[in-house]
Design a protein around this motif. Structure first.
Motif, PDB file in Angstrom:
ATOM      1  N   THR A  99      44.215  31.239  45.899  1.00  0.00           N
ATOM      2  CA  THR A  99      42.990  31.099  44.846  1.00  0.00           C
ATOM      3  C   THR A  99      42.159  29.626  44.850  1.00  0.00           C
ATOM      4  O   THR A  99      43.065  28.622  44.999  1.00  0.00           O
ATOM      5  N   THR A 134      45.784  36.374  33.215  1.00  0.00           N
ATOM      6  CA  THR A 134      46.211  34.858  33.400  1.00  0.00           C
ATOM      7  C   THR A 134      46.849  34.099  32.495  1.00  0.00           C
ATOM      8  O   THR A 134      47.408  33.251  32.465  1.00  0.00           O
ATOM      9  N   ASP A 188      50.318  26.426  40.964  1.00  0.00           N
ATOM     10  CA  ASP A 188      49.426  25.303  41.291  1.00  0.00           C
ATOM     11  C   ASP A 188      50.251  24.299  42.201  1.00  0.00           C
ATOM     12  O   ASP A 188      51.152  23.861  41.835  1.00  0.00           O
ATOM     13  N   ASP A 196      47.814  28.639  43.943  1.00  0.00           N
ATOM     14  CA  ASP A 196      46.668  28.222  43.267  1.00  0.00           C
ATOM     15  C   ASP A 196      45.996  27.037  43.528  1.00  0.00           C
ATOM     16  O   ASP A 196      46.800  25.785  43.216  1.00  0.00           O
ATOM     17  N   ASN A 241      42.772  34.329  40.306  1.00  0.00           N
ATOM     18  CA  ASN A 241      44.058  34.479  39.880  1.00  0.00           C
ATOM     19  C   ASN A 241      44.218  36.053  39.603  1.00  0.00           C
ATOM     20  O   ASN A 241      45.257  36.599  39.891  1.00  0.00           O
ATOM     21  N   HIS A 293      46.739  28.912  34.641  1.00  0.00           N
ATOM     22  CA  HIS A 293      46.182  29.938  35.622  1.00  0.00           C
ATOM     23  C   HIS A 293      45.171  30.463  34.952  1.00  0.00           C
ATOM     24  O   HIS A 293      44.540  31.272  36.044  1.00  0.00           O
TER      25      HIS A 293
END
Length: 443
Positions: free
Chosen positions: A282, A161, A222, A255, A131, A155
């Protein structure tokens, strides 16, 4: 919520009197050696000495059903992964500044699971690093610094992050250029116009940045909104927000650390449920079934100038042994058709939960996709007020009966059910039998 540095389901030292002496001694030794930052799960922490399949075993050899850990995605100590690690460790372990076949073989296999627009992969050791790197690339490409995240996102733990992770609590403030928007909550707000509401929040956050002289770089979410209490539906609600991001000159970072690798049962990656192609993706934890390997997958045009001007190297990112583990994980997901298993067993799990919890007033909602399911506890169905106490009592009661689970959400009131992907219907029945035993304790 648990008071231990705001960690959901964290061990509280004030409960030490209820923990057996040998466990207290080990906790004291751990504190002396590791310091105060490390936290433990459960009111009564558990010690493990080995694992196999979907179970972990304590020092007395008792099995604990794992209904929580997504890291051993193809199960604990899968023999194909173990063999691949051992074989590679005895052959060669080096970095990506030398030419090796294995990293190329894996890179192609991984990229083949993505849309064609996503053409490069860059390896890191952790999801936090992935990330962090994705943010660096987005900032370089857009010239902006501002990011938008969901209101209880997690994250990572690097400086960058942590500043985009509201779930770390008030003692870890968001970065100056970071704005948060509420995650969707169809349980309380209904399933109508979810896309419009979320997109409007993103649009307002961008406008706020502009008002304060902050250039917008991107939106990172996410795609399962896991820390926000698992907000997955309706499918497609992210698309309008992504369109808003692109119209404002920003990038969309998906994410996939928790929802990726077939977890959601419908596709390999969570973003696919929304009909979008991210600019960067990611991934982390499950990638090597426990070994430290993570990555970003990115549109080639975004790193063309970045690669010329900044370069990138990570000594252990993409090392030979971790690549071997990751390649074995992909092979197992494909050869054992774990995507189908996630979809079918996940549906059976949700059906079992919905049937058992029908009419129970403290259960507000059962939601999820594939083998990622949330059960939301409330004071009562009329008020829909979160009941974190009930959820955490269930988590700890299950632990005492050797079933591992945890919770999520800003109010810590959503059971987080996330077992390894080979979880079977028999494992679901085993879980449900114990779940039914402990549920009366909180009703």
């Amino acid at each position: 919520m648990n008071s231990t540095a705001s960690m959901i389901n964290g061990y509280d030292e004030s409960n030490a009197a209820n923990v057996e002496a040998s466990t207290r001694e080990m906790i004291a030794q751990r504190n002396a050696l590791l310091g105060p930052c490390y936290k433990l799960f459960y009111e009564n922490p558990v010690r493990f000495v080995r694992a196999e399949g979907v179970h972990l075993y304590d020092e007395q050899g008792r099995p604990y059903l794992d209904v929580y850990n997504n890291v051993p995605v193809v199960w604990h100590c899968h023999p194909r992964v173990v063999e691949a690690i051992a074989r590679q460790a005895s052959t060669l372990n080096t970095h990506t500044r030398y030419l090796t076949d294995e990293v190329l073989t894996y890179a192609k296999a991984l990229l083949d699971t993505f849309p064609n627009e996503l053409g490069h992969v860059m390896f890191t050791c952790t999801g936090s690093e992935a990330n962090d790197l994705a943010m660096r690339i987005a900032r370089f490409h857009t010239g902006g610094t501002g990011f938008i995240v969901s209101s209880y996102a997690y994250h990572g733990i690097t400086q960058a992050t942590a500043e985009i992770s509201p779930s770390l609590g008030t003692h870890q403030p968001l970065g100056r250029d970071i704005r948060s928007v509420p995650a969707p909550d169809t349980y309380r707000q209904g399933s109508e116009n979810v896309d419009e509401r979320f997109a409007a929040g993103v649009e307002a956050a961008i406008a706020n940045m502009q008002r304060h002289g902050i250039r917008f770089a991107g939106l990172i979410v996410d795609t399962g909104f896991s820390s926000d209490g698992l907000q997955l539906n309706p499918t497609g609600f992210l698309k309008q927000a992504v369109d808003v991001v692109h119209a404002a000159g920003g990038l969309f970072i998906a994410d996939e650390v928790q929802p990726g690798f077939a977890r959601l049962g419908e596709s390999m990656w969570g973003f696919s449920r929304h009909g979008v192609v991210p600019d960067l993706v990611t991934m982390g934890k499950p990638m090597g079934n426990g070994l430290p390997i993570a990555a970003i997958v990115v549109k080639p045009e975004l790193v063309r100038e970045f690669g010329k001007s900044v370069r990138y190297f990570n000594t252990f990112g993409g090392n030979s042994v971790c690549i071997a583990a990751a390649n074995a994980v992909l092979d197992v997901i494909r050869d054992e058709d774990l995507l189908t298993n996630s979809r079918q067993v996940g549906a059976y799990l949700r059906e079992s939960l919905a049937q058992e919890l029908e009419g129970i007033d403290c259960i507000g909602d059962v939601r999820g996709s594939g083998l990622f399911v949330g059960v939301e506890f409330v004071k009562d169905r009329a008020s829909k007020l979160p009941d974190s106490g009930a959820a955490l009592r269930v988590v700890n009661a299950l632990r005492e009966k050797r079933v591992l689970i945890s919770a999520s959400g800003a109010a810590a009131n959503v059971l987080k059910i996330r077992p390894p992907l080979p979880f079977s219907k028999q494992n679901v029945d085993e879980f449900m039998e114990v779940f039914k035993e402990v549920l009366p304790e909180v009703r």
